[in-house]
Motif scaffolding. Structure first.
Motif, short mmCIF file in Angstrom:
data_model
loop_
_atom_site.label_atom_id
_atom_site.label_comp_id
_atom_site.label_asym_id
_atom_site.label_seq_id
_atom_site.Cartn_x
_atom_site.Cartn_y
_atom_site.Cartn_z
N VAL A 1 79.82 -0.61 27.47
CA VAL A 1 79.56 -1.79 28.28
C VAL A 1 78.07 -2.10 28.21
O VAL A 1 77.23 -1.24 28.52
N SER B 1 75.30 -3.79 29.98
CA SER B 1 74.94 -4.32 31.29
C SER B 1 73.66 -5.14 31.16
O SER B 1 72.63 -4.64 30.70
N ASN B 2 73.75 -6.42 31.54
CA ASN B 2 72.58 -7.31 31.51
C ASN B 2 72.59 -8.21 32.73
O ASN B 2 73.65 -8.46 33.30
N ASP B 3 71.41 -8.67 33.12
CA ASP B 3 71.28 -9.45 34.35
C ASP B 3 70.59 -10.77 34.04
O ASP B 3 69.52 -10.80 33.42
N CYS C 1 74.11 6.13 30.47
CA CYS C 1 73.41 5.01 29.85
C CYS C 1 72.92 5.50 28.49
O CYS C 1 71.87 6.13 28.38
N TYR D 1 76.23 1.39 28.52
CA TYR D 1 76.90 2.54 29.10
C TYR D 1 78.11 2.96 28.26
O TYR D 1 78.73 2.14 27.58
N ALA E 1 79.62 -1.50 35.70
CA ALA E 1 79.84 -0.99 34.34
C ALA E 1 80.88 0.12 34.37
O ALA E 1 81.79 0.18 33.51
N THR F 1 75.39 -9.70 35.36
CA THR F 1 75.16 -9.86 36.79
C THR F 1 74.01 -10.85 36.99
O THR F 1 73.42 -11.33 36.02
N LYS G 1 78.77 -6.97 30.61
CA LYS G 1 78.90 -7.21 32.05
C LYS G 1 77.63 -7.87 32.54
O LYS G 1 76.58 -7.23 32.66
N ARG H 1 74.79 -2.66 39.23
CA ARG H 1 75.08 -2.84 37.80
C ARG H 1 75.82 -1.63 37.25
O ARG H 1 76.78 -1.74 36.48
N GLU H 2 75.35 -0.44 37.64
CA GLU H 2 75.98 0.79 37.17
C GLU H 2 77.42 0.89 37.68
O GLU H 2 78.33 1.28 36.93
#
Length: 229
Positions: free
Chosen positions: A175, A177-179, A203, A193, A163, A151, A149, A159-160
């Motif tokens: 999942v 999660s990266n930005d 997490c 996550y 996810a 962002t 995912k 972000r959470e």
């Protein structure tokens, strides 16, 4: 143990020389492929035509459009049994439906080249979420699925929430999660996550570089391999 990894980004044709695409280069997915092959996993890669490709020995399929990617994944997952899917491709949320040129509508990609000075209106159509179908397409119903995912400059709470929404909606297991605002060179901060009991979200792993991400995914793959023995 067999792992399927997707990488790169979709292109959606406007005419014969133009398309709508995203910024994904496939570099992270290629790095993951090479790392997992080096750890003696059998890797199948489904990468976009323009993406950076793995350097090590993998079974490689290519795609260009959303429809190419969806069709290839459905076929490959139905024909072969995988223990783990790492879905890192940047999938188009929209494809081009029609292109209207000087008041006349054409199907996407059907015009050789739109001449400069033309009045152009591009109509988009939404695509279904491929990640929602991976479990049903998979020949191995025990296959573990890792989704990404991405962002861009999003707060940690957002972000959470994204996810959690992805884990709640789909049958995937993790999942990443990266930005985009934090990804530079080898730096690639992630929080991975997974679901806990009830509505809780955990997490499970955190990393700061591509190498740490690859190490974490290798750890998960080893856990899956241990569970299947």
């Amino acid at each position: 143990m067999r792992i399927l990894i997707t990488g790169g980004g979709c292109e959606e044709p406007i005419d014969g020389v133009r398309s709508i695409c995203n910024f994904s280069s496939g570099k992270t997915a290629a790095f993951l492929c090479d790392h997992l092959v080096a750890k003696n996993f059998s890797v199948t890669a489904v990468f976009s035509q323009r993406a950076v490709k793995p350097q090590k020995s993998v079974i490689l399929y290519s795609y260009r459009t959303f429809q190419d990617l969806a069709g290839t994944l459905q076929q490959v997952l139905g024909q072969h049994s995988f223990d783990m899917i790492i879905h890192a491709a940047a999938v188009s949320d929209f494809s081009v439906d029609t292109v209207t040129i000087n008041g006349i509508g054409y199907p996407s990609g059907s015009v050789g080249k739109i001449e400069s000075g033309s009045d152009v209106v591009i109509r988009l159509k939404g695509n279904p979420k491929i990640i929602d179908s991976l479990a049903s397409w998979s020949r191995n119903k025990a296959c573990r699925i890792v989704g990404f995912k991405l962002t861009n400059a999003a707060p940690g709470k957002v972000r959470e929430e994204l996810a959690y929404a992805l884990l709640k909606r789909t049958d995937i297991d993790f999942v990443v999660s990266n930005d985009l605002s934090e990804i530079t060179g080898d730096r690639h901060p992630v929080c991975i996550y997974r679901k806990k009991s009830g509505k809780d979200l955990e997490c499970r792993y955190q990393g700061q570089t591509k190498q740490e991400l690859a190490d974490i995914l290798t750890m998960i793959a080893n856990e899956i391999q241990g569970d299947s023995v």
